[in-house]
Motif scaffolding. Structure first.
Motif, PDB file in Angstrom:
ATOM      1  N   GLU A  48       0.866  -1.178   0.000  1.00 36.02           N
ATOM      2  CA  GLU A  48       0.000   0.000   0.000  1.00 36.02           C
ATOM      3  C   GLU A  48       0.907   1.233   0.000  1.00 36.02           C
ATOM      4  O   GLU A  48       1.839   1.310   0.796  1.00 36.02           O
ATOM      5  N   THR A  49       0.658   2.170  -0.889  1.00 35.36           N
ATOM      6  CA  THR A  49       1.482   3.374  -0.988  1.00 35.36           C
ATOM      7  C   THR A  49       0.665   4.593  -0.623  1.00 35.36           C
ATOM      8  O   THR A  49      -0.462   4.752  -1.087  1.00 35.36           O
ATOM      9  N   CYS A  50       1.256   5.439   0.207  1.00 37.22           N
ATOM     10  CA  CYS A  50       0.632   6.693   0.635  1.00 37.22           C
ATOM     11  C   CYS A  50       1.473   7.840   0.086  1.00 37.22           C
ATOM     12  O   CYS A  50       2.696   7.837   0.201  1.00 37.22           O
ATOM     13  N   PHE A  51       0.825   8.819  -0.533  1.00 32.65           N
ATOM     14  CA  PHE A  51       1.520   9.977  -1.089  1.00 32.65           C
ATOM     15  C   PHE A  51       1.308  11.167  -0.165  1.00 32.65           C
ATOM     16  O   PHE A  51       0.168  11.520   0.140  1.00 32.65           O
ATOM     17  N   VAL A  52       2.407  11.769   0.282  1.00 29.16           N
ATOM     18  CA  VAL A  52       2.358  12.821   1.292  1.00 29.16           C
ATOM     19  C   VAL A  52       3.012  14.091   0.751  1.00 29.16           C
ATOM     20  O   VAL A  52       4.125  14.039   0.219  1.00 29.16           O
ATOM     21  N   ASP A  53       2.315  15.221   0.911  1.00 25.37           N
ATOM     22  CA  ASP A  53       2.888  16.522   0.564  1.00 25.37           C
ATOM     23  C   ASP A  53       3.711  17.021   1.735  1.00 25.37           C
ATOM     24  O   ASP A  53       3.267  16.986   2.884  1.00 25.37           O
ATOM     25  N   VAL A  54       4.937  17.477   1.444  1.00 22.44           N
ATOM     26  CA  VAL A  54       5.854  17.980   2.460  1.00 22.44           C
ATOM     27  C   VAL A  54       6.308  19.372   2.043  1.00 22.44           C
ATOM     28  O   VAL A  54       6.611  19.600   0.875  1.00 22.44           O
ATOM     29  N   THR A  84      -6.981  25.225   5.446  1.00 22.89           N
ATOM     30  CA  THR A  84      -8.363  25.306   4.953  1.00 22.89           C
ATOM     31  C   THR A  84      -8.563  26.626   4.248  1.00 22.89           C
ATOM     32  O   THR A  84      -7.972  27.635   4.623  1.00 22.89           O
ATOM     33  N   TRP A  85      -9.415  26.629   3.209  1.00 30.77           N
ATOM     34  CA  TRP A  85      -9.714  27.830   2.449  1.00 30.77           C
ATOM     35  C   TRP A  85     -11.035  27.654   1.716  1.00 30.77           C
ATOM     36  O   TRP A  85     -11.543  26.552   1.588  1.00 30.77           O
ATOM     37  N   GLU A  86     -11.572  28.771   1.250  1.00 32.90           N
ATOM     38  CA  GLU A  86     -12.802  28.765   0.446  1.00 32.90           C
ATOM     39  C   GLU A  86     -12.430  28.606  -1.023  1.00 32.90           C
ATOM     40  O   GLU A  86     -11.535  29.294  -1.520  1.00 32.90           O
ATOM     41  N   LEU A  97      -4.069  18.319   4.193  1.00 34.80           N
ATOM     42  CA  LEU A  97      -3.196  17.968   5.304  1.00 34.80           C
ATOM     43  C   LEU A  97      -1.816  17.734   4.708  1.00 34.80           C
ATOM     44  O   LEU A  97      -1.670  16.984   3.740  1.00 34.80           O
ATOM     45  N   ARG A  98      -0.800  18.400   5.264  1.00 38.22           N
ATOM     46  CA  ARG A  98       0.554  18.223   4.773  1.00 38.22           C
ATOM     47  C   ARG A  98       1.523  18.210   5.946  1.00 38.22           C
ATOM     48  O   ARG A  98       1.159  18.541   7.072  1.00 38.22           O
ATOM     49  N   VAL A  99       2.764  17.840   5.666  1.00 34.09           N
ATOM     50  CA  VAL A  99       3.807  17.786   6.684  1.00 34.09           C
ATOM     51  C   VAL A  99       4.712  18.997   6.509  1.00 34.09           C
ATOM     52  O   VAL A  99       5.185  19.264   5.405  1.00 34.09           O
ATOM     53  N   VAL A 100       4.928  19.731   7.596  1.00 31.86           N
ATOM     54  CA  VAL A 100       5.897  20.821   7.608  1.00 31.86           C
ATOM     55  C   VAL A 100       7.189  20.217   8.157  1.00 31.86           C
ATOM     56  O   VAL A 100       7.241  19.789   9.314  1.00 31.86           O
ATOM     57  N   ALA A 101       8.220  20.164   7.317  1.00 33.02           N
ATOM     58  CA  ALA A 101       9.479  19.520   7.700  1.00 33.02           C
ATOM     59  C   ALA A 101      10.231  20.369   8.710  1.00 33.02           C
ATOM     60  O   ALA A 101      10.393  21.578   8.525  1.00 33.02           O
ATOM     61  N   GLU A 102      10.668  19.729   9.776  1.00 32.27           N
ATOM     62  CA  GLU A 102      11.526  20.369  10.765  1.00 32.27           C
ATOM     63  C   GLU A 102      12.955  19.878  10.619  1.00 32.27           C
ATOM     64  O   GLU A 102      13.894  20.571  10.977  1.00 32.27           O
ATOM     65  N   ASN A 103      13.113  18.672  10.084  1.00 28.32           N
ATOM     66  CA  ASN A 103      14.423  18.087   9.844  1.00 28.32           C
ATOM     67  C   ASN A 103      14.276  17.147   8.658  1.00 28.32           C
ATOM     68  O   ASN A 103      13.318  16.391   8.579  1.00 28.32           O
ATOM     69  N   ILE A 104      15.234  17.210   7.721  1.00 27.21           N
ATOM     70  CA  ILE A 104      15.160  16.329   6.558  1.00 27.21           C
ATOM     71  C   ILE A 104      16.547  15.767   6.293  1.00 27.21           C
ATOM     72  O   ILE A 104      17.537  16.487   6.362  1.00 27.21           O
ATOM     73  N   GLN A 105      16.614  14.464   6.066  1.00 23.29           N
ATOM     74  CA  GLN A 105      17.877  13.798   5.773  1.00 23.29           C
ATOM     75  C   GLN A 105      17.811  13.213   4.378  1.00 23.29           C
ATOM     76  O   GLN A 105      16.831  12.560   4.017  1.00 23.29           O
ATOM     77  N   PHE A 106      18.879  13.431   3.612  1.00 20.39           N
ATOM     78  CA  PHE A 106      18.969  12.909   2.256  1.00 20.39           C
ATOM     79  C   PHE A 106      19.609  11.527   2.342  1.00 20.39           C
ATOM     80  O   PHE A 106      20.753  11.391   2.745  1.00 20.39           O
ATOM     81  N   MET A 107      18.857  10.500   1.971  1.00 22.37           N
ATOM     82  CA  MET A 107      19.311   9.127   2.132  1.00 22.37           C
ATOM     83  C   MET A 107      20.005   8.578   0.887  1.00 22.37           C
ATOM     84  O   MET A 107      20.688   7.573   0.963  1.00 22.37           O
ATOM     85  N   SER A 108      19.848   9.216  -0.258  1.00 23.76           N
ATOM     86  CA  SER A 108      20.498   8.736  -1.477  1.00 23.76           C
ATOM     87  C   SER A 108      21.091   9.921  -2.211  1.00 23.76           C
ATOM     88  O   SER A 108      20.704  11.069  -2.004  1.00 23.76           O
ATOM     89  N   ARG A 109      22.040   9.636  -3.095  1.00 25.02           N
ATOM     90  CA  ARG A 109      22.722  10.696  -3.836  1.00 25.02           C
ATOM     91  C   ARG A 109      21.937  11.045  -5.094  1.00 25.02           C
ATOM     92  O   ARG A 109      21.270  10.202  -5.679  1.00 25.02           O
ATOM     93  N   ARG A 110      22.080  12.281  -5.533  1.00 28.71           N
ATOM     94  CA  ARG A 110      21.461  12.734  -6.769  1.00 28.71           C
ATOM     95  C   ARG A 110      22.144  12.049  -7.947  1.00 28.71           C
ATOM     96  O   ARG A 110      23.350  11.838  -7.939  1.00 28.71           O
ATOM     97  N   ARG A 111      21.396  11.744  -8.962  1.00 28.19           N
ATOM     98  CA  ARG A 111      21.941  10.999 -10.104  1.00 28.19           C
ATOM     99  C   ARG A 111      23.012  11.756 -10.869  1.00 28.19           C
ATOM    100  O   ARG A 111      23.908  11.170 -11.444  1.00 28.19           O
ATOM    101  N   ASP A 112      22.951  13.097 -10.931  1.00 28.54           N
ATOM    102  CA  ASP A 112      23.914  13.855 -11.736  1.00 28.54           C
ATOM    103  C   ASP A 112      25.114  14.338 -10.917  1.00 28.54           C
ATOM    104  O   ASP A 112      25.830  15.219 -11.334  1.00 28.54           O
ATOM    105  N   GLU A 113      25.379  13.711  -9.762  1.00 26.89           N
ATOM    106  CA  GLU A 113      26.526  14.111  -8.954  1.00 26.89           C
ATOM    107  C   GLU A 113      27.794  13.487  -9.499  1.00 26.89           C
ATOM    108  O   GLU A 113      27.799  12.398 -10.042  1.00 26.89           O
ATOM    109  N   ASN A 114      28.906  14.200  -9.303  1.00 31.26           N
ATOM    110  CA  ASN A 114      30.199  13.652  -9.663  1.00 31.26           C
ATOM    111  C   ASN A 114      30.769  12.894  -8.472  1.00 31.26           C
ATOM    112  O   ASN A 114      30.103  12.716  -7.469  1.00 31.26           O
ATOM    113  N   GLN A 115      32.008  12.445  -8.540  1.00 28.75           N
ATOM    114  CA  GLN A 115      32.605  11.643  -7.480  1.00 28.75           C
ATOM    115  C   GLN A 115      32.733  12.393  -6.170  1.00 28.75           C
ATOM    116  O   GLN A 115      32.810  11.804  -5.117  1.00 28.75           O
ATOM    117  N   SER A 116      32.786  13.744  -6.190  1.00 31.49           N
ATOM    118  CA  SER A 116      32.943  14.514  -4.960  1.00 31.49           C
ATOM    119  C   SER A 116      31.661  14.532  -4.138  1.00 31.49           C
ATOM    120  O   SER A 116      31.672  14.942  -2.991  1.00 31.49           O
TER     121      SER A 116
END
Length: 173
Positions: A48-54, A84-86, A97-116
């Motif tokens: 089951e997949t849940c899609f969340v706005d952050v 809520t709004w009209e 309903l959305r999540v306001v991030a207080e802390n975020i950790q990047f668990m994987s590298r971006r695909r276009d990164e170089n070796q550094s």
């Protein structure tokens, strides 16, 4: 009565981060995170997949745009917020309903990164600076490695009943 509003999510981005800036210099980045749950029902494996706005604010918003892309895995710690709004077309009351991030950790590298480990373009677009409203920020510099001799000495732990290295049978538990 006590209350608690805390959310932890580990999932993957379903689209590219959407970075916007305000005239006061504040940045905001909208993310959409897919979080999956696997379970067994009637002897069958199901998912089951849940899609969340952050929403991410401040410097972290710029870092999200710089280092994340569609498919990146992130861990988000934050709080729930109900907006809520009209409806403009007279459709009544709307809410999300959305999540306001207080802390975020990047668990994987971006695909276009170089070796550094940094993006190859050398920076990210930041609203409100330079020609066309964008400026390129330099890549962060890595701190030099610390040697053990540079570290301050660690104090000895102070346990109840500790009398400076007495035999183990003197420990009061």
């Amino acid at each position: 009565m006590a209350s608690l509003n805390k959310v932890f999510l580990l999932g993957n981005l379903t689209r590219e981060p959407d970075l916007r800036g305000f005239p006061n210099g504040q940045s905001v980045c909208d993310l959409r995170v897919a979080v999956s749950r696997r379970f067994t029902s009637n002897g069958q494996e199901q998912e089951e997949t849940c899609f969340v706005d952050v929403v991410v604010w401040g410097k972290a918003a710029g870092n999200c745009r710089q280092y994340l892309s569609k498919g990146s895995q992130v861990m988000v710690e934050g709080r729930l917020q109900l907006d809520t709004w009209e409806d403009r077309n007279g459709g009544g009351q709307r809410s999300r309903l959305r999540v306001v991030a207080e802390n975020i950790q990047f668990m994987s590298r971006r695909r276009d990164e170089n070796q550094s480990g940094y993006p190859q373009d050398g920076g990210y677009a930041q609203p409100g600076a330079g020609q066309g409203g964008y400026a390129s920020a330099p890549a962060p510099q890595a701190a030099p490695p610390r040697r053990a001799a540079d570290a301050p000495p660690m104090p000895a732990p102070d346990f109840p009943g500790d009398n400076g290295g007495a035999p183990e049978d003197d420990i009061p538990f």
